[in-house]
Design a protein around this motif. Structure first.
Motif, PDB file in Angstrom:
ATOM      1  N   THR A 180       5.900  -0.812   9.243  1.00 31.23           N
ATOM      2  CA  THR A 180       6.374  -2.325   8.166  1.00 31.23           C
ATOM      3  C   THR A 180       6.547  -3.494   9.391  1.00 31.23           C
ATOM      4  OG1 THR A 180       7.314  -1.195   6.701  1.00 31.23           O
ATOM      5  CG2 THR A 180       7.986  -3.364   7.047  1.00 31.23           C
ATOM      6  N   PHE A 181       7.330  -3.025  10.460  1.00 32.79           N
ATOM      7  CA  PHE A 181       7.665  -4.107  11.664  1.00 32.79           C
ATOM      8  C   PHE A 181       6.308  -4.632  12.067  1.00 32.79           C
ATOM      9  CE2 PHE A 181       8.245  -5.331  15.931  1.00 32.79           C
ATOM     10  CZ  PHE A 181       9.404  -6.085  15.814  1.00 32.79           C
ATOM     11  N   THR A 182       5.296  -3.806  12.330  1.00 33.43           N
ATOM     12  CA  THR A 182       4.189  -4.135  13.047  1.00 33.43           C
ATOM     13  C   THR A 182       3.450  -5.101  11.892  1.00 33.43           C
ATOM     14  OG1 THR A 182       3.913  -2.224  14.595  1.00 33.43           O
ATOM     15  CG2 THR A 182       1.954  -3.495  13.918  1.00 33.43           C
ATOM     16  N   SER A 183       3.306  -4.561  10.987  1.00 35.36           N
ATOM     17  CA  SER A 183       2.577  -5.154   9.783  1.00 35.36           C
ATOM     18  C   SER A 183       2.998  -6.538   9.334  1.00 35.36           C
ATOM     19  CB  SER A 183       2.481  -4.228   8.368  1.00 35.36           C
ATOM     20  OG  SER A 183       1.885  -3.158   8.933  1.00 35.36           O
ATOM     21  N   GLU A 184       4.444  -6.797   9.512  1.00 41.32           N
ATOM     22  CA  GLU A 184       4.793  -8.200   9.094  1.00 41.32           C
ATOM     23  C   GLU A 184       4.408  -9.291   9.937  1.00 41.32           C
ATOM     24  OE1 GLU A 184       9.121  -7.495   8.672  1.00 41.32           O
ATOM     25  OE2 GLU A 184       8.869  -7.130   6.770  1.00 41.32           O
ATOM     26  N   ASN A 239       1.418  -7.878   2.782  1.00 41.10           N
ATOM     27  CA  ASN A 239       2.751  -7.927   2.640  1.00 41.10           C
ATOM     28  C   ASN A 239       3.169  -6.229   2.849  1.00 41.10           C
ATOM     29  OD1 ASN A 239       5.603  -7.569   2.414  1.00 41.10           O
ATOM     30  ND2 ASN A 239       5.763  -9.730   1.167  1.00 41.10           N
ATOM     31  N   PRO A 240       3.774  -5.696   3.634  1.00 35.91           N
ATOM     32  CA  PRO A 240       4.066  -4.329   3.547  1.00 35.91           C
ATOM     33  C   PRO A 240       5.408  -3.874   2.793  1.00 35.91           C
ATOM     34  CG  PRO A 240       4.923  -5.080   5.653  1.00 35.91           C
ATOM     35  CD  PRO A 240       3.987  -6.275   4.991  1.00 35.91           C
ATOM     36  N   THR A 241       6.019  -4.915   2.220  1.00 38.69           N
ATOM     37  CA  THR A 241       7.287  -4.833   1.237  1.00 38.69           C
ATOM     38  C   THR A 241       6.766  -5.644   0.010  1.00 38.69           C
ATOM     39  OG1 THR A 241       8.433  -6.210   2.509  1.00 38.69           O
ATOM     40  CG2 THR A 241       8.656  -3.909   3.012  1.00 38.69           C
ATOM     41  N   GLY A 242       5.693  -5.905  -0.273  1.00 44.06           N
ATOM     42  CA  GLY A 242       5.262  -6.936  -1.167  1.00 44.06           C
ATOM     43  C   GLY A 242       5.882  -6.626  -2.540  1.00 44.06           C
ATOM     44  N   GLU A 243       6.197  -7.688  -3.492  1.00 48.06           N
ATOM     45  CA  GLU A 243       6.682  -7.511  -4.882  1.00 48.06           C
ATOM     46  C   GLU A 243       5.655  -6.976  -5.680  1.00 48.06           C
ATOM     47  OE1 GLU A 243       9.705  -7.430  -5.640  1.00 48.06           O
ATOM     48  OE2 GLU A 243      10.539  -8.400  -3.894  1.00 48.06           O
ATOM     49  N   TRP A 244       5.843  -6.212  -6.649  1.00 48.28           N
ATOM     50  CA  TRP A 244       4.798  -5.668  -7.585  1.00 48.28           C
ATOM     51  C   TRP A 244       5.358  -5.355  -9.124  1.00 48.28           C
ATOM     52  CZ3 TRP A 244       6.629  -1.141  -9.931  1.00 48.28           C
ATOM     53  CH2 TRP A 244       7.429  -0.263  -8.955  1.00 48.28           C
ATOM     54  N   ALA A 245       6.598  -5.458  -9.219  1.00 45.42           N
ATOM     55  CA  ALA A 245       7.390  -5.273 -10.583  1.00 45.42           C
ATOM     56  C   ALA A 245       6.621  -5.989 -11.463  1.00 45.42           C
ATOM     57  CB  ALA A 245       8.892  -5.129 -10.262  1.00 45.42           C
ATOM     58  N   LYS A 265      10.673  15.771   1.307  1.00 40.36           N
ATOM     59  CA  LYS A 265       9.069  15.630   1.352  1.00 40.36           C
ATOM     60  C   LYS A 265       8.623  14.081   1.629  1.00 40.36           C
ATOM     61  CE  LYS A 265       8.301  16.680  -2.598  1.00 40.36           C
ATOM     62  NZ  LYS A 265       7.362  17.284  -4.186  1.00 40.36           N
ATOM     63  N   SER A 266       9.396  12.993   1.104  1.00 37.73           N
ATOM     64  CA  SER A 266       9.096  11.699   1.324  1.00 37.73           C
ATOM     65  C   SER A 266      10.171  10.798   1.484  1.00 37.73           C
ATOM     66  CB  SER A 266       7.987  11.250   0.404  1.00 37.73           C
ATOM     67  OG  SER A 266       8.609  11.566  -1.045  1.00 37.73           O
ATOM     68  N   VAL A 267       9.967   9.558   1.880  1.00 34.01           N
ATOM     69  CA  VAL A 267      11.117   8.435   1.910  1.00 34.01           C
ATOM     70  C   VAL A 267      10.171   7.176   1.456  1.00 34.01           C
ATOM     71  CG1 VAL A 267      12.607   7.076   3.227  1.00 34.01           C
ATOM     72  CG2 VAL A 267      11.981   9.556   3.876  1.00 34.01           C
ATOM     73  N   TYR A 268      10.867   6.434   0.439  1.00 35.14           N
ATOM     74  CA  TYR A 268      10.531   5.355  -0.170  1.00 35.14           C
ATOM     75  C   TYR A 268      11.321   4.267   0.575  1.00 35.14           C
ATOM     76  CZ  TYR A 268       8.948   1.490  -3.446  1.00 35.14           C
ATOM     77  OH  TYR A 268       8.498   0.493  -3.817  1.00 35.14           O
ATOM     78  N   TYR A 269      10.895   3.755   1.382  1.00 30.67           N
ATOM     79  CA  TYR A 269      11.525   2.287   2.246  1.00 30.67           C
ATOM     80  C   TYR A 269      11.455   1.183   1.613  1.00 30.67           C
ATOM     81  CZ  TYR A 269      13.684   0.100   6.121  1.00 30.67           C
ATOM     82  OH  TYR A 269      14.596  -0.762   6.877  1.00 30.67           O
ATOM     83  N   ARG A 270      11.999   0.669   0.836  1.00 31.20           N
ATOM     84  CA  ARG A 270      11.937  -0.486   0.091  1.00 31.20           C
ATOM     85  C   ARG A 270      12.656  -1.674   0.845  1.00 31.20           C
ATOM     86  NH1 ARG A 270       9.179  -4.077  -1.671  1.00 31.20           N
ATOM     87  NH2 ARG A 270       9.711  -5.257  -3.705  1.00 31.20           N
ATOM     88  N   ALA A 271      12.251  -2.153   1.962  1.00 33.01           N
ATOM     89  CA  ALA A 271      12.946  -3.068   2.737  1.00 33.01           C
ATOM     90  C   ALA A 271      12.027  -3.860   3.677  1.00 33.01           C
ATOM     91  CB  ALA A 271      14.387  -2.703   3.258  1.00 33.01           C
ATOM     92  N   PRO A 272      12.321  -5.080   3.971  1.00 32.31           N
ATOM     93  CA  PRO A 272      11.502  -5.816   5.238  1.00 32.31           C
ATOM     94  C   PRO A 272      12.467  -5.356   6.534  1.00 32.31           C
ATOM     95  CG  PRO A 272      12.875  -7.365   3.988  1.00 32.31           C
ATOM     96  CD  PRO A 272      13.009  -6.029   3.228  1.00 32.31           C
ATOM     97  N   LYS A 313       1.139   2.938   3.816  1.00 30.82           N
ATOM     98  CA  LYS A 313       0.892   3.728   2.475  1.00 30.82           C
ATOM     99  C   LYS A 313       0.923   2.838   1.416  1.00 30.82           C
ATOM    100  CE  LYS A 313       0.968   7.860   4.684  1.00 30.82           C
ATOM    101  NZ  LYS A 313      -0.345   8.445   5.062  1.00 30.82           N
ATOM    102  N   PHE A 314       1.299   1.880   1.513  1.00 28.83           N
ATOM    103  CA  PHE A 314       1.494   0.635   0.412  1.00 28.83           C
ATOM    104  C   PHE A 314       1.503  -0.866   1.184  1.00 28.83           C
ATOM    105  CE2 PHE A 314       4.049  -2.629  -1.461  1.00 28.83           C
ATOM    106  CZ  PHE A 314       3.634  -2.706  -2.609  1.00 28.83           C
ATOM    107  N   GLY A 315       0.634  -1.487   0.472  1.00 26.72           N
ATOM    108  CA  GLY A 315       0.510  -2.900   0.782  1.00 26.72           C
ATOM    109  C   GLY A 315       0.124  -3.776  -0.392  1.00 26.72           C
ATOM    110  N   ALA A 316       0.795  -5.225  -0.106  1.00 29.69           N
ATOM    111  CA  ALA A 316       0.254  -6.229  -1.220  1.00 29.69           C
ATOM    112  C   ALA A 316      -0.597  -7.164  -0.408  1.00 29.69           C
ATOM    113  CB  ALA A 316       1.448  -6.763  -1.840  1.00 29.69           C
ATOM    114  N   ILE A 317      -1.983  -7.303  -0.810  1.00 29.46           N
ATOM    115  CA  ILE A 317      -2.900  -8.193  -0.162  1.00 29.46           C
ATOM    116  C   ILE A 317      -2.967  -9.272  -1.137  1.00 29.46           C
ATOM    117  CG2 ILE A 317      -4.961  -8.122   0.689  1.00 29.46           C
ATOM    118  CD1 ILE A 317      -4.980  -5.221   1.299  1.00 29.46           C
ATOM    119  N   ASP A 318      -2.961 -10.455  -0.516  1.00 31.05           N
ATOM    120  CA  ASP A 318      -3.335 -11.599  -1.003  1.00 31.05           C
ATOM    121  C   ASP A 318      -4.856 -12.400  -0.395  1.00 31.05           C
ATOM    122  OD1 ASP A 318      -1.258 -11.854  -2.487  1.00 31.05           O
ATOM    123  OD2 ASP A 318      -0.040 -12.750  -0.819  1.00 31.05           O
TER     124      ASP A 318
END
Length: 316
Positions: A121-125, A290-296, A70-77, A271-276
């Protein structure tokens, strides 16, 4: 053999992914986590004709198929930022390059939802493309130059921000060195040797008014915004230098800014992004996404259930 509905690609030290996996366990979800730094302990067979991936971990077999996933969580730059490391063995070079290519090629699974897709992710970086899209969507931006010269039309009475074009982690005397954003004067820019590499110069938002950093974590249409403060006030310069001494307060974004944030993710295919953002004198200025930004750190620091919303997205 366990059929996998949610595939997670991360590394064994990522605390955000730990939150995700604990939550998926609570939901009795059929998921598989594979860590990029542990591939050598897995047995992997990818059947290209069937579009089917078999992974054996500690004797347990998992099947990832186009029909069930159903889905893939890709947690990597996407960009490799560890090229500064010296004396990497031939085996380590082979491990990194070939498994990185393997992960990229998992995009053979086209039907599932990706959070985020590697191509997006590649484009957004690319930070300059982010700024272009943000301006087109109506965000306010600081004046921005990318230069390797100090021959710039700058105001001598103003202050500026100097920062790297991409995340810069260097090796200095066998230790890692991270390049932060720095507040600089025109004299410092004029006296700097900039020819070696491009540098980003932006006008400093907050010289005449207090400025506050705002972090917005976006999962599809859900937004979590916090103001980043120290002793109840904004922080001069790069707040990451003060990370152990700051607080995060939830912040209600204006509705027009919320819409712009959602539109920016859609424009970038995320689908996910960290905006400053920077808040100053009643205005909000876009800095980057940041498309792979930290959030923990926001789960404990601001009591935000970000992992629950990510799991909602993965479960569809």
């Amino acid at each position: 053999m366990q059929e996998v509905e949610i595939l997670i690609i991360s590394n064994k030290f990522d605390f955000g992914t730990d939150y995700i996996c604990v939550e998926l366990e609570k939901r009795n979800a059929n998921y598989l986590r594979i860590n990029r730094d542990e591939f050598s302990r897995y047995e992997v067979v990818l059947d290209v004709n069937r579009i089917e991936l078999i992974v054996i971990i500690d004797g347990k077999r998992y099947r990832v198929s186009e029909g069930q996933l159903k889905s893939v969580y890709y947690r990597a730059p996407i960009y490799l930022r560890d090229i500064y490391k010296p004396n990497i063995t031939m085996q380590e070079q082979l491990f990194r390059t070939q498994w990185t290519a393997f992960i990229r090629n998992l995009t053979i699974f086209e039907k599932p939802k990706w959070v985020n897709h590697p191509a997006a992710t590649f484009t957004s970086e690319n930070k300059l493309l982010q700024l272009k899209y943000a301006k087109e969507l109506g965000f306010l931006l600081p004046d921005t130059y990318v230069v390797n010269t100090n021959k710039l039309p700058l105001d001598g009475s103003e202050m500026y921000i100097a920062k790297s074009l991409d995340t810069a982690v260097l090796r200095v005397n066998d230790r890692e060195a991270f390049i932060y954003s720095n507040v600089v004067s025109v004299d410092e820019i004029n006296n700097a040797s900039l020819a070696l590499a491009p540098v980003v110069i932006q006008n400093y938002i907050g010289k005449d008014y207090e400025k506050v950093d705002v972090r917005i974590t976006v999962i599809e249409d859900e937004l979590y915004a916090v103001r980043i403060l120290k002793d109840g006030k904004g922080i001069d310069g790069d707040w990451r230098r003060e990370k152990d001494h700051i607080e995060y307060r939830e912040f209600k974004l204006p509705s027009n800014i919320q819409s712009k944030c959602r539109d920016l993710l859609k424009r970038l295919g995320l689908k996910f992004g960290a905006i400053d953002l920077i808040e100053s004198n009643g205005e909000l200025y876009f800095l980057e996404i940041n498309p792979t930004g930290e959030w923990a750190w926001l789960v404990e620091g601001a009591n935000l259930p970000i992992y629950e919303r990510i799991c909602d997205s993965l479960e569809g």
